[in-house]
Scaffold this motif. Sequence first.
Motif: not given
Ligand code: MG
Length: 381
Positions: A121, A146-148, A213, A217
């Motif tokens: 990140k 990153d999943s998002e 977090n 993001e």
């Molecule tokens: Mg994430």
Amino acid sequence: MIKISVLGSTGSIGTQVLDVCKRIKDHISVIALGAQNNADLLIKQINEFKPKYACIGNGALYDYVKENIPEDTKLVSDEEGFLTLTEIEADKIIISIAGFPGFFPTLRAIELRKTVCLASKEVLVAGGHIVTEYAKKYNVPILPIDSEHSAIFQCLQGNDKREIKKLILTASGGAFRDKSIEELSKVTYKEALNHPTWKMGKKVTIDSATLMNKGLEIIEAKWLFGVEADQIDVLLHRESIIHSMVEFKDRAVIAQLGRADMRVPIQYSLLYPHRIENGLESLDLRAFGSLNFGYIDYKKFPCLKIAFEVLKEGGNIPCIMNAADDACVKLFMEEKIGFLDIPRIIEENISSYTKTKAPSINELINLDKEVKAKIYEKYNY
Ligand code: MG
């Protein structure tokens, strides 16, 4: 066969990258592995995957690693070693090393026109202006892990980025989503490590408990998708099944769903734009019955509010926030500060600096060190 180089192979993301590689081994060849300090796991991985190259970031461990790996693996070390892993014949470079050590390898990979699969990140949060400019200049894609962001990237396939109305990032709410402010003042780091839906590394799990977090993001999202702060929304979604959504100008909303398993976004970045069988468990929505959504309580979780302000400010400010958060998480894990001190210390540090526009990488690295050193000194760490 896609040849990959994994920088940060022993961390939470790195080990899951290698698990995916085993599942789709006819498509991926691991030609390089690199780790910062975890020599024993790196040795085990080298003996299993037999990469052509490997790097141990901590040079003091070079001899130990060298003695325990096959002779045909070329071992390098230190910061330059990580650069070497981007310069070899890999097609894709996976950046999953924590913090600034991921910065120069990312830029080097872009210069060499290699696709970057990005999990770190800090690279985008602190230096998004530099990385995205590079990616544009060399016309190199950055694929989010990153999943998002992977979800948003997937929702955007076949669509025009200029037609985005809003990105809707979902947040599980972390370990303390049901606690009152009063209770939050007494929580411990061990409780913070109990994430309700995801299994992740310690830093990101604590960041999930403060919602920092999600703060990191939203800044990542700005750089990856070229949107402004007012085009980013955060939605509380307890089950972590919808990984994020995109609302388009015509008000159509596209969402990406799946079980909370990082291996899915990892595989997507490795094989993009292809999807193949991996043997993972399917999502069964009947088992959930219903999905829940709600508002984020910014009073209880000021870190996300701070991050939105920081996102609007830009310049050196995201780097200060990121560094202060990193230091605070360490102090919280050592029980030197309480949970509610985290946003307070971050805010205090942000307001003690004046904004500078578009700082260079070296300025960012120094700023990161300076902010952390100041906080550690103050709290005797
Ligand atoms: Mg994430």
